[in-house]
Scaffold this motif. Structure first.
Motif, PDB file in Angstrom:
ATOM      1  N   ALA A  35     -27.158   6.575   7.377  1.00  0.00           N
ATOM      2  CA  ALA A  35     -27.309   7.664   6.407  1.00  0.00           C
ATOM      3  C   ALA A  35     -28.008   7.169   5.146  1.00  0.00           C
ATOM      4  CB  ALA A  35     -25.939   8.247   6.061  1.00  0.00           C
ATOM      5  N   LEU A  36     -27.673   5.947   4.718  1.00  0.00           N
ATOM      6  CA  LEU A  36     -28.327   5.395   3.534  1.00  0.00           C
ATOM      7  C   LEU A  36     -29.819   5.159   3.797  1.00  0.00           C
ATOM      8  CD1 LEU A  36     -27.946   4.353   0.658  1.00  0.00           C
ATOM      9  CD2 LEU A  36     -27.386   2.094   1.624  1.00  0.00           C
ATOM     10  N   ALA A  37     -30.146   4.669   4.999  1.00  0.00           N
ATOM     11  CA  ALA A  37     -31.554   4.461   5.349  1.00  0.00           C
ATOM     12  C   ALA A  37     -32.313   5.780   5.374  1.00  0.00           C
ATOM     13  CB  ALA A  37     -31.640   3.778   6.714  1.00  0.00           C
ATOM     14  N   ALA A  38     -31.673   6.838   5.871  1.00  0.00           N
ATOM     15  CA  ALA A  38     -32.323   8.149   5.912  1.00  0.00           C
ATOM     16  C   ALA A  38     -32.618   8.651   4.508  1.00  0.00           C
ATOM     17  CB  ALA A  38     -31.431   9.150   6.652  1.00  0.00           C
ATOM     18  N   SER A  39     -31.727   8.343   3.547  1.00  0.00           N
ATOM     19  CA  SER A  39     -31.977   8.773   2.179  1.00  0.00           C
ATOM     20  C   SER A  39     -33.159   8.018   1.569  1.00  0.00           C
ATOM     21  CB  SER A  39     -30.723   8.568   1.326  1.00  0.00           C
ATOM     22  OG  SER A  39     -30.431   7.195   1.168  1.00  0.00           O
ATOM     23  N   TYR A  40     -33.291   6.737   1.914  1.00  0.00           N
ATOM     24  CA  TYR A  40     -34.436   5.970   1.432  1.00  0.00           C
ATOM     25  C   TYR A  40     -35.744   6.478   2.043  1.00  0.00           C
ATOM     26  CZ  TYR A  40     -31.895   2.298  -1.061  1.00  0.00           C
ATOM     27  OH  TYR A  40     -31.132   1.605  -1.986  1.00  0.00           O
ATOM     28  N   ALA A  41     -35.701   6.852   3.314  1.00  0.00           N
ATOM     29  CA  ALA A  41     -36.913   7.299   4.008  1.00  0.00           C
ATOM     30  C   ALA A  41     -37.162   8.790   3.850  1.00  0.00           C
ATOM     31  CB  ALA A  41     -36.805   6.953   5.497  1.00  0.00           C
ATOM     32  N   ASP A  42     -36.270   9.475   3.133  1.00  0.00           N
ATOM     33  CA  ASP A  42     -36.367  10.932   2.987  1.00  0.00           C
ATOM     34  C   ASP A  42     -36.436  11.610   4.357  1.00  0.00           C
ATOM     35  OD1 ASP A  42     -36.448  13.307   1.627  1.00  0.00           O
ATOM     36  OD2 ASP A  42     -38.627  13.306   1.382  1.00  0.00           O
ATOM     37  N   ARG A  43     -35.535  11.159   5.244  1.00  0.00           N
ATOM     38  CA  ARG A  43     -35.506  11.646   6.617  1.00  0.00           C
ATOM     39  C   ARG A  43     -34.287  12.551   6.799  1.00  0.00           C
ATOM     40  NH1 ARG A  43     -36.162   6.893   9.015  1.00  0.00           N
ATOM     41  NH2 ARG A  43     -33.921   6.491   9.135  1.00  0.00           N
ATOM     42  N   PRO A  44     -34.452  13.806   7.320  1.00  0.00           N
ATOM     43  CA  PRO A  44     -33.300  14.716   7.467  1.00  0.00           C
ATOM     44  C   PRO A  44     -32.324  14.224   8.523  1.00  0.00           C
ATOM     45  CG  PRO A  44     -35.245  15.633   8.539  1.00  0.00           C
ATOM     46  CD  PRO A  44     -35.713  14.427   7.790  1.00  0.00           C
ATOM     47  N   LEU A  45     -31.045  14.497   8.272  1.00  0.00           N
ATOM     48  CA  LEU A  45     -30.003  14.135   9.236  1.00  0.00           C
ATOM     49  C   LEU A  45     -29.434  15.371   9.923  1.00  0.00           C
ATOM     50  CD1 LEU A  45     -28.108  11.368   7.234  1.00  0.00           C
ATOM     51  CD2 LEU A  45     -29.724  11.091   9.136  1.00  0.00           C
ATOM     52  N   HIS A  46     -30.274  16.401  10.091  1.00  0.00           N
ATOM     53  CA  HIS A  46     -29.859  17.596  10.813  1.00  0.00           C
ATOM     54  C   HIS A  46     -30.985  17.974  11.760  1.00  0.00           C
ATOM     55  CE1 HIS A  46     -31.427  18.731   6.721  1.00  0.00           C
ATOM     56  NE2 HIS A  46     -32.380  19.223   7.528  1.00  0.00           N
ATOM     57  N   LEU A  47     -30.626  18.739  12.798  1.00  0.00           N
ATOM     58  CA  LEU A  47     -31.629  19.139  13.787  1.00  0.00           C
ATOM     59  C   LEU A  47     -32.603  20.141  13.186  1.00  0.00           C
ATOM     60  CD1 LEU A  47     -32.315  18.600  16.746  1.00  0.00           C
ATOM     61  CD2 LEU A  47     -31.000  20.646  17.347  1.00  0.00           C
ATOM     62  N   ILE A  48     -32.077  21.229  12.624  1.00  0.00           N
ATOM     63  CA  ILE A  48     -32.901  22.229  11.948  1.00  0.00           C
ATOM     64  C   ILE A  48     -32.213  22.566  10.629  1.00  0.00           C
ATOM     65  CG2 ILE A  48     -33.865  24.557  12.036  1.00  0.00           C
ATOM     66  CD1 ILE A  48     -33.893  24.344  15.048  1.00  0.00           C
ATOM     67  N   GLY A  49     -32.895  22.339   9.522  1.00  0.00           N
ATOM     68  CA  GLY A  49     -32.313  22.566   8.219  1.00  0.00           C
ATOM     69  C   GLY A  49     -32.501  23.987   7.728  1.00  0.00           C
ATOM     70  N   PRO A  50     -31.997  24.289   6.522  1.00  0.00           N
ATOM     71  CA  PRO A  50     -32.066  25.655   5.990  1.00  0.00           C
ATOM     72  C   PRO A  50     -33.491  26.160   5.789  1.00  0.00           C
ATOM     73  CG  PRO A  50     -31.318  24.091   4.324  1.00  0.00           C
ATOM     74  CD  PRO A  50     -31.302  23.364   5.616  1.00  0.00           C
ATOM     75  N   ARG A  51     -34.456  25.249   5.634  1.00  0.00           N
ATOM     76  CA  ARG A  51     -35.838  25.676   5.424  1.00  0.00           C
ATOM     77  C   ARG A  51     -36.385  26.424   6.624  1.00  0.00           C
ATOM     78  NH1 ARG A  51     -40.925  21.555   4.305  1.00  0.00           N
ATOM     79  NH2 ARG A  51     -42.544  23.154   4.060  1.00  0.00           N
ATOM     80  N   TYR A  52     -35.979  26.023   7.824  1.00  0.00           N
ATOM     81  CA  TYR A  52     -36.532  26.612   9.041  1.00  0.00           C
ATOM     82  C   TYR A  52     -35.504  27.383   9.857  1.00  0.00           C
ATOM     83  CZ  TYR A  52     -40.386  23.382   8.125  1.00  0.00           C
ATOM     84  OH  TYR A  52     -41.417  22.710   7.546  1.00  0.00           O
ATOM     85  N   TYR A  53     -34.221  27.302   9.484  1.00  0.00           N
ATOM     86  CA  TYR A  53     -33.180  27.872  10.340  1.00  0.00           C
ATOM     87  C   TYR A  53     -33.349  29.374  10.560  1.00  0.00           C
ATOM     88  CZ  TYR A  53     -28.656  29.558  11.895  1.00  0.00           C
ATOM     89  OH  TYR A  53     -27.671  30.197  12.594  1.00  0.00           O
ATOM     90  N   LEU A  54     -33.571  30.135   9.489  1.00  0.00           N
ATOM     91  CA  LEU A  54     -33.668  31.589   9.634  1.00  0.00           C
ATOM     92  C   LEU A  54     -34.870  31.990  10.479  1.00  0.00           C
ATOM     93  CD1 LEU A  54     -32.701  32.758   6.031  1.00  0.00           C
ATOM     94  CD2 LEU A  54     -31.311  32.860   8.105  1.00  0.00           C
ATOM     95  N   ALA A  55     -36.005  31.299  10.288  1.00  0.00           N
ATOM     96  CA  ALA A  55     -37.187  31.595  11.107  1.00  0.00           C
ATOM     97  C   ALA A  55     -36.912  31.277  12.570  1.00  0.00           C
ATOM     98  CB  ALA A  55     -38.385  30.795  10.611  1.00  0.00           C
TER      99      ALA A  55
END
Length: 328
Positions: free
Chosen positions: A63-83
């Motif tokens: 999780a810490l590495a994902a924060s450094y790489a700006d990598r999401p830790l979810h399959l589909i986030g709120p930006r694309y979920y509704l679409a």
């Protein structure tokens, strides 16, 4: 030589990072962990416990590495979920039903037995649903990971008109499915038959054989007009006087066609009637009762459909009039 917990933690964190950033992250973590441990040592904690507490507070290295790489830790986030959800709901309402109807129709035409038709249709329906979930989700996962912009941003122009009496997409889909089943039933009746009796070559038809092909084509055309009417109600965002008139005309045509065919003895197969009626259909009173019941059901259904159409048109006119008055 055994590695310390801090070294193991830093190594686990930077492993999944790009090579050009690993050393920078390593140096940053070494400094921050050392400062945190030093602070706890000054408060009197044991060195081993201080190190374990600091690393535990930092959390999972992935999780810490994902924060450094700006990598999401979810399959589909709120930006694309509704679409993703909107597209998936739309496709699920159409594609599986069309696939099931198409496969069933092909199986009927080639003369497959009923069990095989049902099995193939169910199999294709399940397969189509699974594929829709997989491929639509995969597309949006790729969009999520690549940060691609989509044209699905919401704005106020997308607000729907209030609709209390109009037909929704579900009603249109239901109309399409119903018409598909009716056409499939006609084809099954023609090529396979619904009634199987000993000594009869193949299944017995319920509809009169002389309906094929032109009368059946006319009935299919009427069914397609019903679908077209449902689509118009959806596009119009509700009922109107014109749509109610069209609905009335379709209902009257349906009643006229069915009763004309019945009166001329061209609607139901005579062999089928003689099979199901007491005395082989030779008793006029029995045939008359069956005919009256059929007429009442056809006329009653048409009357209910016409009444519903005008009732919805009236309610829609009232609602729109109220909206116009409020706007003024």
């Amino acid at each position: 030589m055994a590695t310390t917990l801090t070294e193991r933690y830093i190594s686990a964190t930077i492993t999944s990072l790009p090579p050009d950033s690993q050393e920078d992250v390593r140096a940053e973590l070494e400094a921050s962990i050392a400062d945190a441990v030093e602070s706890r040592l000054e408060q009197g904690e044991h060195p081993v416990e201080a190190e374990r507490t600091v690393l535990t507070d930092l959390g999972d290295p992935a999780a810490l590495a994902a924060s450094y790489a700006d990598r999401p830790l979810h399959l589909i986030g709120p930006r694309y979920y509704l679409a993703w959800r909107r597209l998936l709901k739309l496709l699920l309402a159409i594609v599986p039903a069309v696939a099931v109807g198409g496969v069933a129709l092909v199986q009927i035409i080639i003369g497959a037995p009923p069990g095989e038709v049902i099995g193939q249709a169910i199999s294709v329906g399940i397969s189509a649903t699974v594929h829709l979930f997989f491929w639509v989700t995969l597309i949006y996962v790729i969009l999520e990971r690549t940060g691609t912009d989509t044209p699905d941003d919401w704005d106020v122009d997308q607000l729907p008109e209030p609709r209390s009496t109009g037909a929704g997409r579900g009603e249109v889909v239901a109309s399409v499915v119903f018409v598909g089943l009716m056409i499939a039933a006609m084809l099954w009746d023609r090529f396979r038959g619904f009634v199987w009796i000993d000594g009869h070559d193949g299944g017995m038809q319920i509809l009169h054989p002389q309906l094929w092909p032109w009368a059946i084509l006319g009935l299919v055309a009427l069914l397609l007009l019903e679908v077209g009417h449902a689509v118009l109600v959806q596009l119009h965002r509700g009922w109107s006087t014109g749509l109610a008139v069209a609905n009335t005309a379709l209902a009257v045509v349906w009643v006229s066609v069915l009763l004309t065919l019945l009166g001329n003895g061209l609607l139901v197969n005579p062999e089928f009637m003689s099979l199901i009626l007491p005395g082989g259909g030779s008793e006029p009173e029995t045939a008359r009762v069956v005919g009256v019941l059929f007429v009442l059901s056809v006329v009653g259904t048409a009357a209910w459909d016409i009444t519903e159409g005008w009732r919805k048109a009236g309610r829609e006119a009232t609602r729109r009039g109220s909206s116009a008055g409020a706007a003024r």
